[in-house]
Structure formats: C-alpha cells, structure tokens
Scaffold this motif. Structure first.
Motif, PDB file in Angstrom:
ATOM      1  N   ASP A 109      13.212 -34.519   9.491  1.00 11.02           N
ATOM      2  CA  ASP A 109      11.777 -35.012  10.197  1.00 11.02           C
ATOM      3  C   ASP A 109      11.075 -34.013  10.654  1.00 11.02           C
ATOM      4  O   ASP A 109      10.076 -34.269  11.441  1.00 11.02           O
ATOM      5  CB  ASP A 109      12.067 -36.134  11.052  1.00 11.02           C
ATOM      6  N   PHE A 110      11.259 -32.787  10.260  1.00 12.02           N
ATOM      7  CA  PHE A 110      10.423 -31.495  10.688  1.00 12.02           C
ATOM      8  C   PHE A 110       8.911 -31.763  10.825  1.00 12.02           C
ATOM      9  O   PHE A 110       8.124 -31.392  11.663  1.00 12.02           O
ATOM     10  CB  PHE A 110      10.850 -30.246  10.412  1.00 12.02           C
ATOM     11  N   TYR A 111       8.491 -32.297   9.817  1.00 13.40           N
ATOM     12  CA  TYR A 111       7.112 -32.762   9.458  1.00 13.40           C
ATOM     13  C   TYR A 111       6.152 -33.392  10.598  1.00 13.40           C
ATOM     14  O   TYR A 111       5.282 -33.318  10.735  1.00 13.40           O
ATOM     15  CB  TYR A 111       6.909 -33.149   8.125  1.00 13.40           C
ATOM     16  N   SER A 112       7.179 -34.257  11.287  1.00 12.62           N
ATOM     17  CA  SER A 112       6.583 -34.968  12.420  1.00 12.62           C
ATOM     18  C   SER A 112       5.815 -33.984  13.413  1.00 12.62           C
ATOM     19  O   SER A 112       4.958 -34.607  14.160  1.00 12.62           O
ATOM     20  CB  SER A 112       7.561 -35.996  13.091  1.00 12.62           C
ATOM     21  N   ALA A 113       6.649 -32.942  13.794  1.00 11.59           N
ATOM     22  CA  ALA A 113       6.098 -31.909  14.337  1.00 11.59           C
ATOM     23  C   ALA A 113       4.508 -31.349  14.019  1.00 11.59           C
ATOM     24  O   ALA A 113       4.011 -30.705  14.974  1.00 11.59           O
ATOM     25  CB  ALA A 113       6.922 -30.737  14.655  1.00 11.59           C
ATOM     26  N   LEU A 114       4.175 -31.838  12.918  1.00 12.88           N
ATOM     27  CA  LEU A 114       2.977 -31.181  12.369  1.00 12.88           C
ATOM     28  C   LEU A 114       1.701 -32.024  13.140  1.00 12.88           C
ATOM     29  O   LEU A 114       0.501 -31.769  13.007  1.00 12.88           O
ATOM     30  CB  LEU A 114       2.928 -31.195  10.896  1.00 12.88           C
ATOM     31  N   GLY A 115       2.064 -33.343  13.430  1.00 15.04           N
ATOM     32  CA  GLY A 115       1.056 -34.150  14.109  1.00 15.04           C
ATOM     33  C   GLY A 115       0.232 -34.829  13.043  1.00 15.04           C
ATOM     34  O   GLY A 115      -0.882 -34.858  13.388  1.00 15.04           O
ATOM     35  N   LEU A 116       0.500 -35.026  11.758  1.00 12.80           N
ATOM     36  CA  LEU A 116      -0.170 -35.536  10.978  1.00 12.80           C
ATOM     37  C   LEU A 116      -0.092 -37.186  10.756  1.00 12.80           C
ATOM     38  O   LEU A 116      -0.893 -37.748  10.061  1.00 12.80           O
ATOM     39  CB  LEU A 116       0.038 -35.147   9.620  1.00 12.80           C
ATOM     40  N   ALA A 117       0.513 -38.019  11.503  1.00 13.68           N
ATOM     41  CA  ALA A 117       0.981 -39.293  11.358  1.00 13.68           C
ATOM     42  C   ALA A 117      -0.451 -39.886  11.589  1.00 13.68           C
ATOM     43  O   ALA A 117      -0.484 -40.929  10.843  1.00 13.68           O
ATOM     44  CB  ALA A 117       1.921 -39.529  12.150  1.00 13.68           C
ATOM     45  N   GLU A 118      -1.469 -39.691  12.222  1.00 12.38           N
ATOM     46  CA  GLU A 118      -2.613 -40.454  12.468  1.00 12.38           C
ATOM     47  C   GLU A 118      -3.606 -40.095  11.534  1.00 12.38           C
ATOM     48  O   GLU A 118      -4.644 -40.721  11.470  1.00 12.38           O
ATOM     49  CB  GLU A 118      -3.146 -40.047  14.127  1.00 12.38           C
ATOM     50  N   LEU A 119      -3.401 -39.031  10.938  1.00 14.62           N
ATOM     51  CA  LEU A 119      -4.264 -38.868   9.737  1.00 14.62           C
ATOM     52  C   LEU A 119      -4.122 -39.003   8.197  1.00 14.62           C
ATOM     53  O   LEU A 119      -4.764 -39.166   7.522  1.00 14.62           O
ATOM     54  CB  LEU A 119      -4.813 -36.963   9.813  1.00 14.62           C
ATOM     55  N   ILE A 120      -2.724 -39.159   8.288  1.00 10.54           N
ATOM     56  CA  ILE A 120      -2.012 -39.378   6.581  1.00 10.54           C
ATOM     57  C   ILE A 120      -1.418 -40.331   6.722  1.00 10.54           C
ATOM     58  O   ILE A 120      -0.389 -40.796   7.565  1.00 10.54           O
ATOM     59  CB  ILE A 120      -1.399 -38.091   6.241  1.00 10.54           C
ATOM     60  N   SER A 121      -1.290 -41.233   5.624  1.00  7.39           N
ATOM     61  CA  SER A 121      -0.611 -42.556   5.625  1.00  7.39           C
ATOM     62  C   SER A 121       0.939 -42.136   5.575  1.00  7.39           C
ATOM     63  O   SER A 121       1.199 -41.186   5.096  1.00  7.39           O
ATOM     64  CB  SER A 121      -0.953 -43.256   4.171  1.00  7.39           C
ATOM     65  N   PRO A 122       1.613 -43.364   6.162  1.00  5.01           N
ATOM     66  CA  PRO A 122       3.086 -43.202   6.006  1.00  5.01           C
ATOM     67  C   PRO A 122       3.799 -42.893   4.649  1.00  5.01           C
ATOM     68  O   PRO A 122       4.655 -42.139   4.459  1.00  5.01           O
ATOM     69  CB  PRO A 122       3.533 -44.215   6.708  1.00  5.01           C
ATOM     70  N   LEU A 123       3.111 -43.295   3.640  1.00  2.00           N
ATOM     71  CA  LEU A 123       3.600 -43.244   2.130  1.00  2.00           C
ATOM     72  C   LEU A 123       3.290 -41.832   1.742  1.00  2.00           C
ATOM     73  O   LEU A 123       4.399 -40.984   1.341  1.00  2.00           O
ATOM     74  CB  LEU A 123       2.647 -44.152   1.340  1.00  2.00           C
ATOM     75  N   ARG A 124       2.299 -41.125   2.192  1.00  3.75           N
ATOM     76  CA  ARG A 124       2.328 -39.449   1.928  1.00  3.75           C
ATOM     77  C   ARG A 124       3.244 -38.812   2.698  1.00  3.75           C
ATOM     78  O   ARG A 124       3.755 -37.722   2.110  1.00  3.75           O
ATOM     79  CB  ARG A 124       0.777 -39.312   2.218  1.00  3.75           C
ATOM     80  N   LEU A 125       3.416 -39.293   4.011  1.00  2.00           N
ATOM     81  CA  LEU A 125       4.407 -38.579   4.699  1.00  2.00           C
ATOM     82  C   LEU A 125       5.746 -38.491   4.072  1.00  2.00           C
ATOM     83  O   LEU A 125       6.586 -37.583   4.268  1.00  2.00           O
ATOM     84  CB  LEU A 125       4.392 -38.965   6.189  1.00  2.00           C
ATOM     85  N   ARG A 126       6.018 -39.767   3.687  1.00  3.76           N
ATOM     86  CA  ARG A 126       7.336 -39.927   2.912  1.00  3.76           C
ATOM     87  C   ARG A 126       7.545 -39.074   1.841  1.00  3.76           C
ATOM     88  O   ARG A 126       8.745 -38.473   1.399  1.00  3.76           O
ATOM     89  CB  ARG A 126       7.763 -41.366   2.554  1.00  3.76           C
ATOM     90  N   GLY A 127       6.460 -38.680   1.110  1.00  2.00           N
ATOM     91  CA  GLY A 127       6.486 -37.672  -0.036  1.00  2.00           C
ATOM     92  C   GLY A 127       6.958 -36.463   0.521  1.00  2.00           C
ATOM     93  O   GLY A 127       7.566 -35.542  -0.171  1.00  2.00           O
ATOM     94  N   MET A 128       6.321 -35.693   1.682  1.00  2.00           N
ATOM     95  CA  MET A 128       6.873 -34.582   2.254  1.00  2.00           C
ATOM     96  C   MET A 128       8.414 -34.621   2.522  1.00  2.00           C
ATOM     97  O   MET A 128       9.022 -33.830   2.240  1.00  2.00           O
ATOM     98  CB  MET A 128       6.144 -34.461   3.580  1.00  2.00           C
ATOM     99  N   SER A 129       8.864 -35.701   3.134  1.00  2.00           N
ATOM    100  CA  SER A 129      10.482 -36.112   3.461  1.00  2.00           C
ATOM    101  C   SER A 129      10.978 -35.779   2.054  1.00  2.00           C
ATOM    102  O   SER A 129      12.023 -35.395   2.041  1.00  2.00           O
ATOM    103  CB  SER A 129      10.522 -37.343   4.283  1.00  2.00           C
TER     104      SER A 129
END
Length: 142
Positions: A109-129
C-alpha cells in the motif's frame, strides 16, 4: 505508515515529491510523470507483455528478472490514459533496476503515501496496487 524506510531511494524520492505538493498539484505531478514513462525497447512487443486487467485503461507490463540484482520493468499504456501511465511511471522511475529483494519488500500500500485518494477513484488506485502485485508475483515465480 513510515514507508520511506522500506522504499528504495528512487521510489522514496517520488513519494516525497508527492508529499511536497497539495490538492490538484498532486494530480498535475501525476500527469507530468505520465509523460516520462519510458518507451518500450524495440525488441519488446506489447503482445508479449502481461496485461493488467485490474487497471481501467489498457496496461501491459513485463518483468525481466534475469539479473535479480537489477530487475528491469517495462510498461505500456496508451497516451489517452494519463492516470494509468502516471502510475506506471511511478513504478518505472521508483523500481526499475532495483534488486528483486528490494522490490519484494515495498509495502503493498505504499501508494497511499502519495496522497491521491481524494483525487483519484478507488478503482484507479486498485490498478496501481495490481501493478505492484503482478510485479511481485513475477519475482516470486508465481
């Protein structure tokens, strides 16, 4: 989460860059990174790469772990998918040419430290994961 201790220096630097900016500037930084995604080498065709269906946009990756001390990562994503390209660029800049053991130690879950959760949908963040998970599976030989 203290990701900086578990991240290789290039990836920690990208995370720090994101932490230094706020709001929409984070999205702008992601879009700028999308433009920096390295092109595929001529000998590697997208058809030979692994698709990452969890991404909303078409994304393909290839992990070359022939030299486990210097893993090479290759990504292909269309220019019309700047968010996906930006995520791929973060991984390319942060993890390409790192030892396999270092990549395997990156928190999922390192990407959570990028602080993008408020700007990008959870679905897109799952793609990063999913991208990171597939890289790790390849390195573990799964």
């Amino acid at each position: 989460m203290s990701t900086s201790t578990a991240l290789p220096r290039p990836l920690a630097e990208v995370v720090a860059d994101f932490q230094d900016v706020q709001g929409q500037d984070k999205l702008q930084l992601l879009l700028e990174l999308a433009d920096e995604l390295p092109p595929l080498p001529p000998e590697l065709e997208q058809a030979a790469m692994e698709p990452v269906p969890e991404c909303q946009s078409p994304l393909f990756l290839h992990v070359d772990a022939t030299d486990r001390d210097r893993v090479r990562l290759y990504f292909s994503a269309p220019a019309q998918a700047p968010t996906t390209r930006g995520f791929a660029a973060i991984l390319a800049v942060g993890l390409d040419e790192q030892p396999a053991e270092v990549i395997l130690a990156v928190p999922d879950d390192f990407y959570s430290a990028l602080g993008l959760a408020e700007l990008i949908s959870p679905l897109r963040l799952r793609g990063m994961s999913a991208m990171l998970a597939r890289i790790k599976r390849r390195l573990r030989g799964e």
